[in-house]
Motif scaffolding. Structure first.
Motif, PDB file in Angstrom:
ATOM      1  N   SER A 107      45.947  50.761  -3.179  1.00 30.55           N
ATOM      2  CA  SER A 107      46.332  51.357  -1.898  1.00 30.55           C
ATOM      3  C   SER A 107      45.934  50.463  -0.724  1.00 30.55           C
ATOM      4  O   SER A 107      46.237  50.787   0.425  1.00 30.55           O
ATOM      5  CB  SER A 107      45.730  52.760  -1.744  1.00 30.55           C
ATOM      6  OG  SER A 107      44.325  52.710  -1.829  1.00 30.55           O
ATOM      7  N   ASP A 108      45.277  49.349  -1.001  1.00 33.96           N
ATOM      8  CA  ASP A 108      44.965  48.388   0.062  1.00 33.96           C
ATOM      9  C   ASP A 108      46.247  47.943   0.752  1.00 33.96           C
ATOM     10  O   ASP A 108      47.310  47.899   0.129  1.00 33.96           O
ATOM     11  CB  ASP A 108      44.287  47.135  -0.514  1.00 33.96           C
ATOM     12  CG  ASP A 108      42.787  47.291  -0.696  1.00 33.96           C
ATOM     13  OD1 ASP A 108      42.216  48.278  -0.229  1.00 33.96           O
ATOM     14  OD2 ASP A 108      42.199  46.388  -1.330  1.00 33.96           O
ATOM     15  N   GLY A 109      46.110  47.549   2.009  1.00 39.63           N
ATOM     16  CA  GLY A 109      47.219  46.946   2.730  1.00 39.63           C
ATOM     17  C   GLY A 109      47.426  45.501   2.291  1.00 39.63           C
ATOM     18  O   GLY A 109      46.674  44.966   1.464  1.00 39.63           O
ATOM     19  N   PHE A 159      50.756  41.182  -7.458  1.00 41.22           N
ATOM     20  CA  PHE A 159      49.965  42.184  -6.750  1.00 41.22           C
ATOM     21  C   PHE A 159      50.882  43.043  -5.898  1.00 41.22           C
ATOM     22  O   PHE A 159      51.626  42.527  -5.069  1.00 41.22           O
ATOM     23  CB  PHE A 159      48.943  41.514  -5.821  1.00 41.22           C
ATOM     24  CG  PHE A 159      47.653  41.163  -6.488  1.00 41.22           C
ATOM     25  CD1 PHE A 159      46.524  41.938  -6.303  1.00 41.22           C
ATOM     26  CD2 PHE A 159      47.573  40.053  -7.320  1.00 41.22           C
ATOM     27  CE1 PHE A 159      45.330  41.613  -6.936  1.00 41.22           C
ATOM     28  CE2 PHE A 159      46.389  39.714  -7.949  1.00 41.22           C
ATOM     29  CZ  PHE A 159      45.269  40.499  -7.756  1.00 41.22           C
ATOM     30  N   ALA A 160      50.822  44.356  -6.094  1.00 45.40           N
ATOM     31  CA  ALA A 160      51.522  45.310  -5.235  1.00 45.40           C
ATOM     32  C   ALA A 160      50.479  45.990  -4.360  1.00 45.40           C
ATOM     33  O   ALA A 160      49.323  46.149  -4.754  1.00 45.40           O
ATOM     34  CB  ALA A 160      52.271  46.333  -6.067  1.00 45.40           C
ATOM     35  N   TYR A 161      50.900  46.404  -3.189  1.00 44.32           N
ATOM     36  CA  TYR A 161      49.971  47.015  -2.237  1.00 44.32           C
ATOM     37  C   TYR A 161      50.618  48.213  -1.558  1.00 44.32           C
ATOM     38  O   TYR A 161      51.773  48.546  -1.806  1.00 44.32           O
ATOM     39  CB  TYR A 161      49.494  45.979  -1.211  1.00 44.32           C
ATOM     40  CG  TYR A 161      50.604  45.304  -0.439  1.00 44.32           C
ATOM     41  CD1 TYR A 161      51.062  45.829   0.765  1.00 44.32           C
ATOM     42  CD2 TYR A 161      51.206  44.141  -0.925  1.00 44.32           C
ATOM     43  CE1 TYR A 161      52.090  45.215   1.475  1.00 44.32           C
ATOM     44  CE2 TYR A 161      52.228  43.518  -0.225  1.00 44.32           C
ATOM     45  CZ  TYR A 161      52.660  44.062   0.974  1.00 44.32           C
ATOM     46  OH  TYR A 161      53.679  43.453   1.663  1.00 44.32           O
ATOM     47  N   ASP A 162      49.816  48.886  -0.716  1.00 44.26           N
ATOM     48  CA  ASP A 162      50.266  50.075   0.032  1.00 44.26           C
ATOM     49  C   ASP A 162      50.649  51.239  -0.882  1.00 44.26           C
ATOM     50  O   ASP A 162      51.564  52.011  -0.579  1.00 44.26           O
ATOM     51  CB  ASP A 162      51.441  49.746   0.965  1.00 44.26           C
ATOM     52  CG  ASP A 162      51.019  48.982   2.205  1.00 44.26           C
ATOM     53  OD1 ASP A 162      49.811  48.966   2.524  1.00 44.26           O
ATOM     54  OD2 ASP A 162      51.902  48.391   2.863  1.00 44.26           O
ATOM     55  N   LEU A 205      43.613  39.003   0.064  1.00 46.00           N
ATOM     56  CA  LEU A 205      42.235  38.535  -0.111  1.00 46.00           C
ATOM     57  C   LEU A 205      41.779  38.705  -1.568  1.00 46.00           C
ATOM     58  O   LEU A 205      41.111  37.829  -2.114  1.00 46.00           O
ATOM     59  CB  LEU A 205      41.296  39.269   0.842  1.00 46.00           C
ATOM     60  CG  LEU A 205      41.418  38.888   2.316  1.00 46.00           C
ATOM     61  CD1 LEU A 205      40.629  39.860   3.193  1.00 46.00           C
ATOM     62  CD2 LEU A 205      40.946  37.452   2.547  1.00 46.00           C
ATOM     63  N   MET A 206      42.162  39.819  -2.198  1.00 43.65           N
ATOM     64  CA  MET A 206      41.785  40.027  -3.600  1.00 43.65           C
ATOM     65  C   MET A 206      42.500  39.019  -4.492  1.00 43.65           C
ATOM     66  O   MET A 206      41.880  38.412  -5.375  1.00 43.65           O
ATOM     67  CB  MET A 206      42.102  41.453  -4.048  1.00 43.65           C
ATOM     68  CG  MET A 206      41.745  41.719  -5.501  1.00 43.65           C
ATOM     69  SD  MET A 206      39.983  41.561  -5.908  1.00 43.65           S
ATOM     70  CE  MET A 206      39.470  43.267  -5.706  1.00 43.65           C
ATOM     71  N   ALA A 207      43.787  38.818  -4.283  1.00 43.68           N
ATOM     72  CA  ALA A 207      44.538  37.849  -5.089  1.00 43.68           C
ATOM     73  C   ALA A 207      43.929  36.457  -4.954  1.00 43.68           C
ATOM     74  O   ALA A 207      43.780  35.737  -5.948  1.00 43.68           O
ATOM     75  CB  ALA A 207      46.006  37.849  -4.678  1.00 43.68           C
ATOM     76  N   ASP A 208      43.580  36.073  -3.733  1.00 44.33           N
ATOM     77  CA  ASP A 208      42.949  34.769  -3.512  1.00 44.33           C
ATOM     78  C   ASP A 208      41.582  34.705  -4.169  1.00 44.33           C
ATOM     79  O   ASP A 208      41.214  33.687  -4.778  1.00 44.33           O
ATOM     80  CB  ASP A 208      42.826  34.475  -2.017  1.00 44.33           C
ATOM     81  CG  ASP A 208      44.173  34.238  -1.344  1.00 44.33           C
ATOM     82  OD1 ASP A 208      45.183  34.042  -2.056  1.00 44.33           O
ATOM     83  OD2 ASP A 208      44.213  34.275  -0.091  1.00 44.33           O
TER      84      ASP A 208
END
Length: 178
Positions: free
Chosen positions: A71-73, A91-94, A79-82
């Motif tokens: 649910s991170d933007g 990575f999917a978000y929101d 930042l997590m992927a990096d």
């Protein structure tokens, strides 16, 4: 509760660098592993996703796609992927929390800063790991109330091998009287 061999909820989310993820349009021979993670604030998630990243090629060899979802933007997802050095893991978000709940994920409230000094979001979903068939039915699912003691990706790869070799069906499908 999601039921094996039954259609899963739809999932349509933006991704980093890969356009929109639409589970109903996902193309794979044997399905998609969807790893719902808590977010950037979770150091256990970073370690877990690092292991997932290492297994993407193993899953691909077996005709299985992979995606990490939170649910991170977009900024926190990037930042997590990096942080984990993601080069093949999507990575999917929101992720809307209402959608997380449709998937049976538990929702937690913030307890402030984590052990790595990052603020938890006011609300976020706890981890879940699913293998969804190409027809968008549930093959495997694990949902957690805590960030600890998660299924191992190496074991899931072996389970996929077993399922392929033995034509093993999804289990847990019975919903009648007991």
């Amino acid at each position: 509760m999601l039921i094996p061999r039954k259609k899963t909820p739809d999932l349509n989310l933006p991704t980093l660098d890969h356009g929109t993820f639409d589970l109903s349009a996902e193309q794979s021979e044997r399905g998609t592993v969807i790893c719902f993670y808590r977010g950037l604030h979770c150091p256990i998630c970073a370690n877990y996703l690092t292991e997932f990243q290492k297994r993407v090629a193993d899953f691909a060899e077996r005709g299985v796609n992979c995606i990490a979802v939170s649910s991170d933007g977009e900024d926190r997802a990037r930042l997590m992927a990096d942080k984990i050095g993601a080069d093949t893991l999507r990575f999917a978000y929101d992720l809307p929390l209402a959608k997380a709940r449709e998937w049976g994920l538990y929702i937690s409230t913030s307890k402030g800063k984590t052990s790595i000094g990052l603020e938890e979001p006011a609300l976020f979903s706890e981890p879940g790991l699913f293998l969804v068939s190409p027809g968008q039915t549930l093959y495997y699912g694990a949902v957690q109330t805590m960030p600890f003691v998660r299924p191992h990706f190496a074991e899931l790869v072996k389970a996929v091998d077993f399922a392929i070799e033995k034509d093993y069906p999804a289990r847990g499908e019975y919903t009648g009287a007991v």
